[in-house]
Design an enzyme around this catalytic site. Structure first.
Site, short mmCIF file in Angstrom:
data_model
loop_
_atom_site.label_atom_id
_atom_site.label_comp_id
_atom_site.label_asym_id
_atom_site.label_seq_id
_atom_site.Cartn_x
_atom_site.Cartn_y
_atom_site.Cartn_z
N THR A 241 0.83 -1.21 0.00
CA THR A 241 0.00 0.00 0.00
C THR A 241 0.87 1.26 0.00
OG1 THR A 241 -1.71 -1.16 1.17
CG2 THR A 241 -1.64 1.20 1.55
N GLY B 80 -4.87 -5.62 6.89
CA GLY B 80 -5.94 -4.67 7.18
C GLY B 80 -6.95 -5.10 8.22
N GLY C 67 -0.48 -2.69 6.17
CA GLY C 67 -0.31 -4.00 6.80
C GLY C 67 -1.56 -4.83 6.64
N ARG D 204 -14.14 -7.63 -0.38
CA ARG D 204 -13.46 -7.32 0.89
C ARG D 204 -12.90 -5.89 0.88
NH1 ARG D 204 -7.90 -5.71 2.15
NH2 ARG D 204 -7.32 -6.59 4.14
N ASP E 146 -8.36 -1.85 5.80
CA ASP E 146 -8.36 -0.66 6.66
C ASP E 146 -8.17 0.62 5.89
OD1 ASP E 146 -5.73 -1.74 6.06
OD2 ASP E 146 -4.92 -0.18 7.37
N1 ASP Z 1 -3.73 -2.49 4.62
C1 ASP Z 1 -3.98 -2.95 3.29
C2 ASP Z 1 -5.21 -3.80 3.28
O1 ASP Z 1 -5.38 -4.60 4.18
C3 ASP Z 1 -2.87 -3.72 2.72
C4 ASP Z 1 -1.52 -3.06 2.83
O2 ASP Z 1 -1.31 -2.18 3.63
O3 ASP Z 1 -0.66 -3.41 2.06
O4 ASP Z 1 -5.97 -3.72 2.36
#
Ligand code: ASP
Length: 314
Positions: free
Chosen positions: A182, A236, A234, A210, A213
């Site tokens: 992300t 999510g 991270g 889905r 976060d």
């Molecule tokens: N937080 C993001 C999600 O869960 C994924 C990421 O941060 O890479 O969609």
């Protein structure tokens, strides 16, 4: 970073926690990532140095990262189980605490621009799917064919994951290819305004529309001029359950913790105890910056008029 005299402006960026494991990271790849982080950071720095707003610095920096295929946002986003790219983004302004977010959009070239339009031009905070795309069309936000977001690398990662799923050997945490990626940016401008923005394709092989976060204000993104601005990356589901971005804010606002203390506690204690892999970037109203993560790496960078750095591993 240690606490210091308030700089004129400050900015931090991330290109996702869970960077490629050191074993798979070749010197060429690492150089490419570092150069991209450096270019993205420069965009925001220029805005802030010239007296522009934190909101513009965040918007433009995240937009650049969305267009860069190295990161899991905009072009280069990961694929869903069905082989689509569904994009999420959010943005928040610290002065007014206005916020905008979009989830599951498939034809919006820069979801961060749509999130900002939701904040500025709609009475709502969060729009999803077809409705969000309709709003984009009505407000002149650039749309593209879903094929725009395709990259071979991300497609292959999905295929590998589907294979593993079939043979039941797959594990989201074991396979380095499923790592996140992300993008996000937080900034403090010369007028003392804070802003935060985050954008993602989510997690490879996600299903059933889905949402993670990233589009959830208080989980993936939060900003308040009186306290701090936070952008997360991270796994999510954990970041939603523990309202991570808002938790950092709350520990500072209610408990008087410093930015360093609050972010360390949330990322390297609370999340670790729960098994939530990831990290965040944050800047407080005094220009202190924190970039903690509990994954092997996190693509990241920060700058103030005095200091500047991009990094990947610990
Ligand atoms: N937080 C993001 C999600 O869960 C994924 C990421 O941060 O890479 O969609």
């Amino acid at each position: 970073m240690s606490e210091h005299k308030r700089p004129a402006w400050a900015i931090a960026i991330h290109g996702g926690a869970g960077a490629l494991g050191r074993a798979e990271m070749t010197p060429e790849k690492e150089a490419r990532y570092r150069a991209a982080l450096d270019s993205a950071l420069q965009i925001g720095e220029n805005v802030l140095r010239n007296g522009g707003s934190a909101l513009d610095a965040v918007t433009q920096t995240v937009q650049w990262l969305e267009d860069c295929p190295l990161f899991n946002a905009g072009r280069g986003a990961v694929f869903t189980h069905e082989g689509r790219n569904e994009l999420d983004a959010s943005i928040m302004e610290g002065r007014t605490q206005m916020a905008g977010a979009v989830g599951g959009v498939t034809i919006v070239k820069n979801p961060i621009l749509l999130a900002r339009a939701v904040m500025e031009k709609s009475p709502h905070v969060m729009l999803t799917g077809r409705g969000a795309e309709q709003f984009a069309l009505e407000n002149g936000i650039d749309t593209v064919s879903p094929a725009w977001f395709y990259t071979e690398e991300r497609w292959n990662t999905l295929q590998k994951m589907l294979e593993e799923e079939k043979s039941k050997t797959g594990s989201l945490t074991r396979n380095p290819d499923y790592k996140f990626g992300t993008v996000g940016c937080v900034a403090l401008d010369q007028s003392g305004n804070l802003a935060a923005g985050t954008s993602t394709g989510g997690m490879t092989n996600k299903r059933w529309n889905r949402l993670g976060d990233t589009p959830v204000i208080g989980a993936g993104t939060y900003a308040d001029n009186n306290v701090c601005a936070v952008s997360c990356t991270g796994h999510g589901e954990y970041f939603i359950r523990y309202a991570v971005a808002h938790d950092v804010w709350a520990l500072m606002a209610y408990k008087g913790l410093s930015l360093q203390e609050a972010t360390e506690l949330v990322v390297n204690k609370k999340l670790v105890e729960k098994g939530g892999e990831g990290g965040l970037i944050a800047v407080d109203k005094n220009g202190n910056i924190a970039l903690p993560f509990n994954s092997e790496g996190m693509y990241r960078g920060f700058a103030t008029p005095e200091e500047r750095k991009v990094d990947i591993y610990k």
